[in-house]
Write a protein that holds these residues in place. Structure first.
Motif, PDB file in Angstrom:
ATOM      1  N   ARG A 382      55.608  32.529  35.422  1.00 42.28           N
ATOM      2  CA  ARG A 382      54.803  32.447  36.649  1.00 42.28           C
ATOM      3  C   ARG A 382      54.163  33.790  37.003  1.00 42.28           C
ATOM      4  NH1 ARG A 382      59.351  28.798  39.788  1.00 42.28           N
ATOM      5  NH2 ARG A 382      58.643  26.758  39.006  1.00 42.28           N
ATOM      6  N   MET A 383      54.694  34.856  36.423  1.00 42.38           N
ATOM      7  CA  MET A 383      54.123  36.175  36.708  1.00 42.38           C
ATOM      8  C   MET A 383      52.752  36.345  36.063  1.00 42.38           C
ATOM      9  SD  MET A 383      57.576  38.513  36.257  1.00 42.38           S
ATOM     10  CE  MET A 383      56.750  40.085  36.514  1.00 42.38           C
ATOM     11  N   GLU A 384      52.503  35.635  34.976  1.00 39.27           N
ATOM     12  CA  GLU A 384      51.198  35.694  34.307  1.00 39.27           C
ATOM     13  C   GLU A 384      50.783  34.261  33.965  1.00 39.27           C
ATOM     14  OE1 GLU A 384      50.027  38.957  31.429  1.00 39.27           O
ATOM     15  OE2 GLU A 384      50.054  37.228  30.064  1.00 39.27           O
ATOM     16  N   PRO A 385      50.213  33.538  34.936  1.00 37.09           N
ATOM     17  CA  PRO A 385      49.896  32.118  34.718  1.00 37.09           C
ATOM     18  C   PRO A 385      48.938  31.876  33.564  1.00 37.09           C
ATOM     19  CG  PRO A 385      49.774  32.686  37.047  1.00 37.09           C
ATOM     20  CD  PRO A 385      49.906  33.974  36.299  1.00 37.09           C
ATOM     21  N   VAL A 386      47.952  32.763  33.412  1.00 38.50           N
ATOM     22  CA  VAL A 386      46.963  32.645  32.331  1.00 38.50           C
ATOM     23  C   VAL A 386      46.835  34.008  31.667  1.00 38.50           C
ATOM     24  CG1 VAL A 386      44.541  32.213  31.766  1.00 38.50           C
ATOM     25  CG2 VAL A 386      45.699  30.783  33.459  1.00 38.50           C
ATOM     26  N   THR A 387      46.845  34.036  30.342  1.00 39.64           N
ATOM     27  CA  THR A 387      46.638  35.302  29.628  1.00 39.64           C
ATOM     28  C   THR A 387      45.302  35.890  30.081  1.00 39.64           C
ATOM     29  OG1 THR A 387      47.872  34.424  27.752  1.00 39.64           O
ATOM     30  CG2 THR A 387      46.544  36.393  27.376  1.00 39.64           C
ATOM     31  N   PRO A 388      45.283  37.101  30.632  1.00 41.10           N
ATOM     32  CA  PRO A 388      44.107  37.582  31.374  1.00 41.10           C
ATOM     33  C   PRO A 388      42.805  37.687  30.600  1.00 41.10           C
ATOM     34  CG  PRO A 388      46.055  38.842  31.986  1.00 41.10           C
ATOM     35  CD  PRO A 388      46.448  37.983  30.818  1.00 41.10           C
ATOM     36  N   TRP A 389      42.847  37.759  29.258  1.00 35.35           N
ATOM     37  CA  TRP A 389      41.564  37.832  28.554  1.00 35.35           C
ATOM     38  C   TRP A 389      40.796  36.526  28.644  1.00 35.35           C
ATOM     39  CZ3 TRP A 389      40.113  34.412  24.885  1.00 35.35           C
ATOM     40  CH2 TRP A 389      41.108  33.728  24.175  1.00 35.35           C
ATOM     41  N   MET A 390      41.487  35.422  28.896  1.00 38.93           N
ATOM     42  CA  MET A 390      40.843  34.110  28.904  1.00 38.93           C
ATOM     43  C   MET A 390      39.932  33.985  30.129  1.00 38.93           C
ATOM     44  SD  MET A 390      43.962  31.687  27.504  1.00 38.93           S
ATOM     45  CE  MET A 390      42.922  30.601  26.521  1.00 38.93           C
ATOM     46  N   GLY A 391      38.647  33.921  29.881  1.00 34.05           N
ATOM     47  CA  GLY A 391      37.656  33.868  30.947  1.00 34.05           C
ATOM     48  C   GLY A 391      37.080  35.218  31.307  1.00 34.05           C
TER      49      GLY A 391
END
Length: 824
Positions: A382-391
Motif C-alpha cells: 500500500r505504500m507504493e500502489p503503482v510503480t511510479p514510472w507507469m504514466g
C-alpha cells in the motif's frame, strides 16, 4: 503456367520496403494464430501519397495473395513520419510465412503459427551464461579471480573476501546486488510459473551436457551462490563489486587490468552496505537505508529455497535461513541502498524500497505460512500502489526499480478475496496509466523513453500478461501485443531489440560490447537498452556515433535509437533486462507446447500424437521412380492419401508422375533440391552446409515444384535428404516458415532402399515382419512410416510390392492413414 514469388530468390526474407518513402513494420518473430495481429504503415512524404485504405497479405513462398485487409486505422503525422496507420489482420489465421504489401511498400517476411515462439525461452539464458564472472563457459576461461577487498566497512576495510562468481552487469564488468538479485528472482519466478518449458541442455558450470536440473535453475543457482558470498553472515551485506573506474575501454573480462589500488588486474573493491551515502571521488549516491538491497536478498533467497529444495536440500535450508535474516535487517533499516558512483555521475538511482520489502514478505509468507509476513506484505504494498514510472514522462536512471512489482501479483493471486481484489485493482491502475499516456501513438507505446526503456517495455508486457492471467480480462491485450511486437521490430526503426531473436531478424549487429567489438562474438539473447529521449542521448558523457547512422531518417527530435557500438545509451545489452524476458517468453513457449502434441528431436517433428491411432505413409524420392505406379494403385485401391517428399531433381525428371500424385490428392513437399547431406554422420552437430546454401537449396526445391505446376500446400513441411539433420537445419527451416519433419524410427521401414551387397540389407519380408512386431509391442500411433518411391535396380525385392498388404493390415488394426498435414 504462372510464375510465383518463389522464383524471385529468395522471396526476400527481410526486405524492408520497395520504396524509400514508405515502410511497413511488423513483428519479425511472428504472430501466434489467435493473436491480435497488427502491422504499422509509415511514410515521410505527406504531399506524395494518399493515406492507404487497404493492404494485402502475400504467401512468401508462393507469391499468391492470401488475404485482402481493409481494417486500417489512420493515426496521422507522428515523429519523423508525415502519416501513419495501423493495419489489423487479426482475423487472418492461416499458418505460414507471409509479407504485407501496399501499392508502394512491402514488409519483412514474418511467420504465423501456433509454435512461433516454441524455443524462444532458451535465448535469454544464452546471454546469461555469457555474462558469468569467474569461470565463463562461453569463453572457457576465468576472470576476476582475485575478487575482492572490502571497502566502507568500519573494521574490515582492506580485508580480502571471496566474492567470485555472479554476472557482469552489462558490457562493463561491474557487479551489483541490485540488478543481480532481481535477475535471479525473475528467472526463478519464470520457472515457478512455467516449469514445463525449461529444458536441461547444460551443466551447472554452463558447459553443454545434461545434469538432471533445468538450465534456468542452474543459472539462478549460479547467481544465488554469489549472493551467499555477498552475505557471508547475518549482519554483513555487500552491494557492489568494482566501480566506474572499470570503464577504461573495451577488453575481454579475463584481460581486465584495471588497478583499484591493489595491482593491475588484481582485487576489486567490494562495497559494504552501510546505509549511508557512498562515493569515493567526486560523486556520491543518496543512500538512506538498507531495505531496497536486503529486501532483494530476502526474496531471491526465499524463492530459491522453495525451488531448489528437491535438488539441494541442505543448500535450500541455508537459503531459507538467510532470507529470514535479510528480511529482519530490512525491517530494521528502511530506505534505499543505492549503487555507488565514483568518477562518473551515473549510478542506479533507486528511490523506492517498499516494493522490495513487499516482495520479500509475501515470498516468505508463501514459504512459511506465517501470517505476520502476509500482513507486512499488504502494508508495504500500500505504500507504493503503482510503480511510479507507469504514466510518468521521465525518471532518473533506475529510479523506480524493479520496473515490475511482482509483489502486487503475488498478493493479487492470494486466496483472500479482499486482498486479491485490492491488488488486482492496483495492477490495473498501472496499466491504465501507461495506456492513457500512449494516447494516439501509432505503436500504442506509453513507455517513457528513459535509459533502458526496453526493460520498462518487458515489465509492461509482463504486467499485462499477469493481469490477464489473474482476471481473464483482455482489456489490455492489444497494448500488450503491440509492445511485444515493438521488441520484435514493429517500431519506427524496424529493429528487433533482442540480439539473435529471431535469428533472421534485423537485430543489433553492433552492440556496445567488448565481446562483439573486439572478437566479433555474437551476443545472442541480450536485450539492448532501447530508444531514449534525444535530450538524454545528447547529454550523456562519452556517447557518440562511430559510423554513419543508417537509421537517421527514423530519428526524431524526441526519441533516438542507434545500432552503433559507441552508443551505450541505446545499444548496450543488460543482464537484468535480459533475465526479465524469461517469464514472458516462457509464457509464449508454454502456449506453443500446449498446442503441439507432436514428438520432436532437434527441432524436427518425428511423430504425431501418440495417443491417437492415426499415422501417415511417407515416401521419399530422388533419382528412382520405379515404384510410382504400384504405389499409386495401392493407395487408390485402399482409398488412402499419402505424403511424398521429393528432391528438386525428382520433380524435374518426373513431372507427369508428380502432377498425377497431386491430382489424386496426395501431399507433395521438398526433400532437398540436390539431395545434400546437411550434417556429419559421426558428429551430428557439425553442419556441412552454410545457412545461405541450405536455404537456397530448399528454395530451389520449391521452385522446381512450382515450375512443373505443383501447388504448394497450406502447411509447409520438409523432410531432409538422407533423413539426417541437426538443430541448425531445423532452425533455418523455421526461418522460412517451414517445419522440418523426419520419419518415426523403430520399424526399419526406411531400409527398403538397401541392396544385397550392403551389410544393413533388409528383405521386404523382414521389413514387413519388423513393422508387425513393432506395432504389437509399442503401437504405431502418430507414426510417419517411411519408404521410397523408387529404389536402385540392384534391389529386385521391391517393398512397394507389399504396400497393398501393409495398408490392409494397418486398417484391420484400426489405424486411420492420413496425410502428414492432417497427422501433425
Amino acid at each position: 503456367m504462372k510464375k510465383t514469388g518463389i522464383l524471385l530468390f529468395c522471396f526476400q526474407l527481410l526486405i524492408c520496403s520497395v520504396s524509400a518513402s514508405q515502410w511497413i513494420r511488423v513483428n519479425q518473430a511472428g504472430y501466434l494464430t489467435e493473436d491480435i495481429k497488427v502491422a504499422v504503415w509509415l511514410t515521410d512524404k505527406n504531399d506524395q501519397f494518399e493515406p492507404i485504405s487497404g493492404f494485402q497479405i502475400v504467401n512468401a513462398l508462393t507469391g499468391k495473395v492470401a488475404y485482402h485487409g481493409k481494417t486500417v486505422q489512420q493515426k496521422g503525422a507522428q515523429g519523423p513520419f508525415a502519416n501513419t496507420c495501423r493495419l489489423n489482420f487479426s482475423n487472418f489465421k492461416q499458418s505460414g510465412l507471409f509479407y504485407i504489401q501496399t501499392d508502394q511498400a512491402k514488409s519483412p517476411s514474418f511467420k504465423i503459427g501456433g509454435n512461433v515462439y516454441a524455443s524462444a525461452v532458451e535465448i535469454p539464458l544464452k546471454y546469461m551464461r555469457q555474462q558469468r564472472c569467474g569461470y565463463n563457459p562461453f569463453l572457457k576461461d576465468s576472470c576476476h579471480r582475485f575478487d575482492g577487498r572490502i571497502i566502507y566497512h568500519p573494521t574490515r576495510s582492506g580485508d580480502k573476501i571471496d566474492v567470485r562468481g555472479g554476472w557482469h552487469d552489462a558490457s562493463d564488468y561491474l557487479q551489483y546486488v541490485t540488478t543481480s538479485a532481481n535477475a535471479i528472482y525473475q528467472m526463478l519466478f519464470a520457472y515457478s510459473q512455467y516449469p514445463e518449458v525449461f529444458a536441461d541442455h547444460f551443466q551447472a558450470n554452463g558447459l553443454p551436457g545434461k545434469n538432471g536440473i533445468p538450465d534456468v535453475l542452474d543459472e539462478a543457482k549460479w547467481g544465488l551462490d554469489w549472493l551467499v558470498r555477498m552475505n557471508p553472515d547475518k549482519d554483513t551485506f555487500f552491494n557492489q563489486i568494482a566501480d566506474d573506474r572499470d570503464h577504461a575501454g573495451f577488453k575481454l573480462p579475463m584481460n581486465d587490468s584495471v588497478d583499484y589500488g591493489w595491482g593491475k588486474g588484481k582485487e576489486r573493491p567490494v562495497y559494504y552496505c552501510t546505509g549511508q551515502k557512498q562515493g569515493l571521488f567526486k560523486y556520491q549516491n543518496r543512500t538512506t537505508g538498507l531495505a531496497s538491497t536486503v529486501g532483494k536478498f530476502a526474496s531471491a533467497f526465499s524463492l530459491g529455497a522453495d525451488l531448489l529444495t528437491t535438488y539441494y536440500p541442505d543448500y535450500a535450508r541455508l537459503l531459507r535461513e538467510k532470507s529470514l535474516e535479510a528480511y529482519r535487517v530490512g525491517v530494521k533499516y528502511p530506505g534505499v541502498c543505492q549503487t555507488a558512483p565514483c568518477g562518473s555521475p551515473y549510478f542506479y538511482e533507486e528511490d523506492n524500497w517498499s516494493d522490495d520489502m513487499q516482495l520479500a514478505a509475501i515470498q516468505i509468507y508463501k514459504s512459511t505460512g506465517e501470517t505476520r509476513y502476509l500482513k507486512d506484505a499488504v502494508q508495504y504494498g500500500r505504500m507504493e500502489p503503482v510503480t511510479p514510472w507507469m504514466g510518468a514522462d521521465t525518471a532518473r536512471h533506475y529510479e523506480w526499480y524493479p520496473f515490475l512489482n511482482i509483489g502486487h501479483y503475488q498478493l493479487a493471486s492470494m486466496d483472500n478475496p479482499a486482498i486479491s481484489k485490492e491488488f488486482i485493482g492496483l495492477l490495473k491502475s498501472g496499466l491504465e496509466k501507461v495506456r492513457e499516456r500512449a494516447g494516439n501513438d501509432v505503436f500504442l507505446n506509453g513507455i517513457p523513453f528513459i535509459w533502458c526503456s526496453n526493460n520498462l517495455t518487458v515489465a509492461l508486457i509482463t504486467q499485462c500478461q499477469l493481469y490477464r492471467k489473474l482476471t481473464g480480462d483482455t482489456e489490455f491485450q492489444e497494448m500488450e501485443t503491440a509492445m511485444r511486437d515493438w521488441l520484435f521490430g514493429c517500431n519506427p526503426w524496424g529493429k528487433c531489440m533482442i540480439i539473435g531473436l529471431p535469428s533472421n531478424g534485423d537485430y543489433p549487429l553492433y552492440p556496445h560490447s567488448a565481446l562483439a567489438q573486439l572478437n566479433h562474438f555474437s551476443i545472442e539473447g541480450g536485450l539492448v537498452d532501447g530508444p531514449v529521449y534525444t535530450s538524454i542521448f545528447n547529454s550523456l558523457k562519452g556517447v557518440h556515433l562511430a559510423k554513419e547512422d543508417k537509421y537517421a531518417g527514423f530519428q526524431s527530435d524526441r526519441v533516438v535509437y542507434h545500432d552503433d557500438f559507441a552508443d551505450y545509451s541505446t545499444n548496450e545489452p543488460t543482464m537484468d533486462g535480459t533475465a526479465s524476458l524469461c517469464y514472458y517468453l516462457a509464457g509464449l513457449t508454454s502456449g506453443s507446447l500446449s498446442r503441439d502434441s507432436d514428438k520432436r528431436v532437434l527441432g524436427g517433428i518425428i511423430q504425431g500424437d501418440p495417443t491417437k491411432k492415426k499415422m501417415a505413409l511417407v515416401f521419399t524420392g530422388h533419382e528412382f521412380a520405379d515404384g510410382s505406379k504400384a504405389i499409386r494403385q495401392a493407395l487408390k485401391r485402399n482409398k488412402v492419401k499419402a505424403s511424398f517428399f521429393l528432391t528438386g531433381e525428382f520433380y524435374r525428371l518426373y513431372p507427369n508422375i508428380v502432377r498425377q500424385l497431386q491430382k489424386e490428392g496426395h501431399y507433395l513437399a521438398p526433400h532437398s533440391d540436390k539431395h545434400l547431406l546437411f550434417a556429419d554422420w559421426g558428429k551430428r552437430d557439425s553442419t556441412l552446409v552454410s545457412h545461405d546454401t541450405f536455404q537456397k537449396d530448399l528454395l530451389d526445391n520449391y521452385q522446381a515444384m512450382t515450375r512443373v505446376g505443383i501447388n504448394l500446400p497450406e502447411k509447409l513441411y520438409f523432410l531432409p535428404s538422407f533423413e539426417w539433420y541437426n538443430q541448425d537445419i531445423s532452425s533455418w527451416c523455421s526461418e522460412l516458415g517451414v517445419q522440418l519433419i523426419n520419419y518415426t524410427p523403430g520399424t526399419v521401414s526406411n531400409a527398403d532402399y538397401t541392396v544385397p551387397e550392403m551389410k544393413n540389407y533388409r528383405s521386404s519380408e523382414e521389413i514387413y515382419q519388423n513393422i508387425i512386431k513393432y506395432e504389437q509391442t509399442k503401437t504405431l500411433n502418430g507414426f510417419m512410416l517411411l519408404t521410397h518411391i523408387g529404389t536402385d535396380p540392384r534391389r529386385t525385392d521391391k517393398f512397394y510390392g507389399w504396400l497393398d498388404r501393409l495398408i490392409k493390415m494397418l486398417k484391420s488394426k484400426g489405424y486411420e492413414i492420413v496425410r502428414v498435414d492432417e497427422l501433425l
